[in-house]
Design an enzyme around this catalytic site. Structure first.
Site, short mmCIF file in Angstrom:
data_model
loop_
_atom_site.label_atom_id
_atom_site.label_comp_id
_atom_site.label_asym_id
_atom_site.label_seq_id
_atom_site.Cartn_x
_atom_site.Cartn_y
_atom_site.Cartn_z
N ARG A 165 0.89 -1.38 -0.14
CA ARG A 165 -0.22 0.05 -0.10
C ARG A 165 0.80 1.28 0.05
NH1 ARG A 165 -3.30 -3.09 3.43
NH2 ARG A 165 -4.94 -3.97 2.23
N LYS A 189 3.39 11.41 -11.30
CA LYS A 189 2.57 10.64 -11.88
C LYS A 189 3.56 9.31 -12.24
CE LYS A 189 -0.12 13.71 -14.54
NZ LYS A 189 -0.51 13.92 -15.75
N GLU A 240 10.06 17.68 -24.89
CA GLU A 240 9.52 18.12 -23.38
C GLU A 240 9.82 19.42 -22.96
OE1 GLU A 240 6.59 16.47 -22.45
OE2 GLU A 240 6.85 14.35 -22.70
N LYS A 251 7.72 22.83 -14.10
CA LYS A 251 7.11 21.48 -13.63
C LYS A 251 6.50 21.63 -12.27
CE LYS A 251 5.71 17.22 -14.13
NZ LYS A 251 5.56 15.86 -14.93
N GLU A 262 -3.96 17.14 -10.97
CA GLU A 262 -4.44 17.57 -12.32
C GLU A 262 -6.17 17.69 -12.38
OE1 GLU A 262 -2.43 15.67 -15.42
OE2 GLU A 262 -4.32 15.85 -16.55
N ARG A 314 -2.70 21.51 -14.17
CA ARG A 314 -1.53 20.72 -14.52
C ARG A 314 -1.89 19.88 -16.07
NH1 ARG A 314 1.20 15.88 -10.81
NH2 ARG A 314 2.52 15.04 -12.67
N ASN A 328 0.05 18.64 -20.69
CA ASN A 328 -0.08 17.59 -21.65
C ASN A 328 -0.22 18.16 -22.99
OD1 ASN A 328 -0.21 15.32 -20.21
ND2 ASN A 328 -2.16 15.80 -19.28
N HIS A 368 -0.15 15.95 -25.96
CA HIS A 368 -0.09 14.60 -25.72
C HIS A 368 -1.23 13.60 -25.94
CE1 HIS A 368 3.27 15.84 -23.37
NE2 HIS A 368 3.43 14.75 -22.50
N HIS A 410 0.05 10.36 -27.53
CA HIS A 410 -0.52 9.14 -27.04
C HIS A 410 -1.20 8.51 -28.08
CE1 HIS A 410 0.07 10.35 -22.39
NE2 HIS A 410 0.88 10.42 -23.03
N HIS A 466 8.54 8.52 -26.74
CA HIS A 466 7.47 9.34 -26.49
C HIS A 466 7.68 10.73 -27.00
CE1 HIS A 466 4.65 10.90 -23.47
NE2 HIS A 466 5.54 11.62 -23.19
P1 NAD Z 1 13.09 5.34 -21.57
O1 NAD Z 1 12.82 5.32 -20.00
O2 NAD Z 1 12.60 4.17 -22.48
O3 NAD Z 1 14.44 5.74 -21.81
C1 NAD Z 1 15.10 5.80 -23.30
C2 NAD Z 1 16.09 4.92 -23.64
O4 NAD Z 1 17.38 5.45 -22.95
C3 NAD Z 1 15.95 3.40 -22.93
O5 NAD Z 1 16.70 2.49 -23.84
C4 NAD Z 1 16.81 3.41 -21.76
O6 NAD Z 1 17.46 2.30 -21.19
C5 NAD Z 1 18.16 4.32 -22.27
N1 NAD Z 1 18.81 5.08 -21.00
C6 NAD Z 1 18.24 5.73 -20.17
N2 NAD Z 1 19.07 6.59 -19.34
C7 NAD Z 1 20.38 6.33 -20.18
C8 NAD Z 1 21.82 6.70 -20.19
N3 NAD Z 1 21.90 7.73 -19.25
N4 NAD Z 1 22.70 6.41 -20.98
C9 NAD Z 1 22.21 5.48 -22.06
N5 NAD Z 1 21.04 5.13 -22.18
C10 NAD Z 1 20.25 5.37 -21.13
O7 NAD Z 1 12.36 6.73 -22.15
P2 NAD Z 1 12.37 8.10 -21.76
O8 NAD Z 1 12.01 9.17 -22.80
O9 NAD Z 1 13.04 8.65 -20.56
O10 NAD Z 1 11.08 8.18 -20.68
C11 NAD Z 1 9.76 8.09 -21.78
C12 NAD Z 1 8.56 7.60 -20.81
O11 NAD Z 1 8.30 8.63 -19.71
C13 NAD Z 1 7.26 7.24 -21.35
O12 NAD Z 1 6.78 5.98 -20.97
C14 NAD Z 1 6.38 8.49 -20.97
O13 NAD Z 1 5.08 7.89 -20.97
C15 NAD Z 1 6.93 8.57 -19.45
N6 NAD Z 1 6.44 10.03 -18.99
C16 NAD Z 1 6.05 10.06 -17.90
C17 NAD Z 1 5.76 11.28 -17.14
C18 NAD Z 1 5.22 11.63 -15.83
O14 NAD Z 1 4.78 12.62 -15.52
N7 NAD Z 1 5.18 10.43 -15.09
C19 NAD Z 1 6.20 12.53 -18.05
C20 NAD Z 1 6.77 12.35 -19.43
C21 NAD Z 1 6.75 11.18 -19.85
N1 GLY Z 2 3.75 14.96 -17.76
C1 GLY Z 2 2.74 15.51 -17.44
C2 GLY Z 2 2.27 15.57 -15.98
O1 GLY Z 2 3.23 15.25 -15.21
O2 GLY Z 2 1.44 16.11 -15.62
#
Ligand code: NAD
Ligand code: GLY
Length: 358
Positions: free
Chosen positions: A118, A140, A182, A224, A234, A238, A242, A245, A249, A262
């Site tokens: 939990r 998130k 972003e 942010k 949100e 907030r 997006n 997005h 998405h 992404h």
């Molecule tokens: P990712 O986590 O897939 O990383 C991209 C690639 O880079 C992967 O292959 C990873 O293994 C590699 N990598 C990571 N760090 C590295 C480093 N320092 N050196 C070499 N390789 C490295 O992608 P991302 O772009 O970081 O994240 C995308 C995700 O984030 C999506 O799922 C998206 O929905 C999510 N997201 C979430 C929020 C939120 O608020 N929670 C906001 C924006 C995006």
């Molecule tokens: N990336 C969108 C949010 O964090 O709200």
């Protein structure tokens, strides 16, 4: 090192930004309350940085959990792997989870932290530009469903966020550009001065100039942190985060998770939001052209894939967290640098935009 604060009352936390932070034990240790940690990373990031993380926490009993790498693994199955390995390691409610990696690791590990017994404490150690400027901040967490991106999750704030900008040196160019999408997003939400700065400094960012990167990360995280502090769950503004997005998405889901990054999908999605805003007369063609020019300068796509028809796009967009009581809300541009959340758009114009680009 620079420090920002996400102000959320008793759940406030710092974001540390700097070089070499993965060498500073004193930074992380105050945020680990119990005696045990679990470090969740993936098979790409672990060989690069897991040893450094181990050196940060020598006095804690730590278990590593390594996930397969890729957006296509941001699933219930991967979540199950984390729960199983945490249970096998006898992790308890005082265990602190460290999420080491990009947004995929951060989101899925964060959701595991939100739900394991939990809810346990966790710390974000983002290693991609995208995760540094966006996903590691704001709480998130979640996983994808085959029918829709990020459809299952929870708000769960970390104890702190540690951004060591040196980790960007091993990131490949395509991923760096995806992160810049972003960063650019914050400018078009409400900071045109930042857009001017990005236009002038894009070459430096692409060449990984440390000062330029640190500035862009800091300014993005400030945006942010401010928005999250004002609207954590949100209920209102907030959703501005997006921008691009709902379209993006749909591209990610429609093309199969992992085929479009992404950030790439968000780039094309921002242009679609701009096109729709132009159709309403809120911005003009010159504005759309300037948005495309900046995104192209960052080596980002400005058109969605041909493979998704207008009908399929509409279908995918109807499964979005900004659908409320069956009504789709979109983030659109009332003017350049002034984004709004609106359900008051003309659905025929939306179909026109989807039809034109698809
Ligand atoms: P990712 O986590 O897939 O990383 C991209 C690639 O880079 C992967 O292959 C990873 O293994 C590699 N990598 C990571 N760090 C590295 C480093 N320092 N050196 C070499 N390789 C490295 O992608 P991302 O772009 O970081 O994240 C995308 C995700 O984030 C999506 O799922 C998206 O929905 C999510 N997201 C979430 C929020 C939120 O608020 N929670 C906001 C924006 C995006
Ligand atoms: N990336 C969108 C949010 O964090 O709200």
């Amino acid at each position: 090192m620079k420090t920002l604060q996400v102000d959320l009352g008793s759940r406030s936390y710092p974001i540390y930004i700097g070089t070499g932070l993965l060498n500073k034990q004193e930074l992380i240790q105050p945020y680990i309350k119990g005696k045990t940690t679990v470090t969740v990373s993936n098979t790409t990031v672990a060989p690069l940085y897991l040893d450094k993380v181990h050196q940060l926490i020598p006095s804690f009993s730590n278990t590593d959990i390594l996930l397969p790498d890729g957006e296509e693994y941001k699933t219930f199955e991967t979540l199950g792997q984390i729960y199983t390995e945490m249970l096998e390691a006898r992790c308890d409610r005082k265990t602190t989870l460290l999420a080491l990696g990009g947004g995929v690791v951060g989101d899925v590990a964060g959701y595991a932290a939100a739900t394991y017994q939990r809810g346990i404490n966790f710390i974000q150690i983002p290693t991609t530009l995208l995760s540094m400027v966006d996903s590691s901040v704001g709480g998130k967490t979640g996983v994808n469903h085959p029918l829709g991106k990020n459809m299952v999750g929870a708000f769960h704030q970390p104890q702190c966020v540690i951004i060591d900008t040196e980790t960007l040196n091993t990131l490949d160019d395509r991923q760096l550009s995806a992160g810049i999408a972003e960063v650019i997003k914050y400018g078009y939400i409400n900071d045109l001065d930042f857009i001017d700065w990005l236009d002038e400094n894009m070459d430096k960012l692409l060449k990984r100039d440390p000062e330029a990167l640190a500035y862009a990360i800091h300014r993005s995280c400030q945006h942010k942190a401010d928005i999250v502090a004002a609207d954590e769950k949100e209920q209102g503004q907030r959703a501005l985060l997006n921008l691009g997005h709902t379209f993006g998405h749909a591209i990610e889901t429609g093309m199969g998770y992992g085929n479009w990054l992404h950030g790439e999908a968000i780039s094309a999605g921002m242009v679609m939001a701009a096109e729709l805003s132009k159709e309403h007369g809120w911005i003009d063609q010159a504005d759309v052209d300037s948005i495309c020019a900046l995104l192209k300068k960052a080596n980002l796509p400005v058109e969605p894939p041909n493979e998704i028809s207008a009908t399929r796009f509409s279908d995918l967009m109807s499964i979005d967290k900004k659908v409320q009581d069956g009504v789709l809300h979109l983030v659109l541009m009332k003017s350049l640098g002034e984004s709004i959340i609106s359900s008051d758009f003309d659905s025929e114009l939306l179909q026109k935009v989807l039809g034109r680009v698809a």
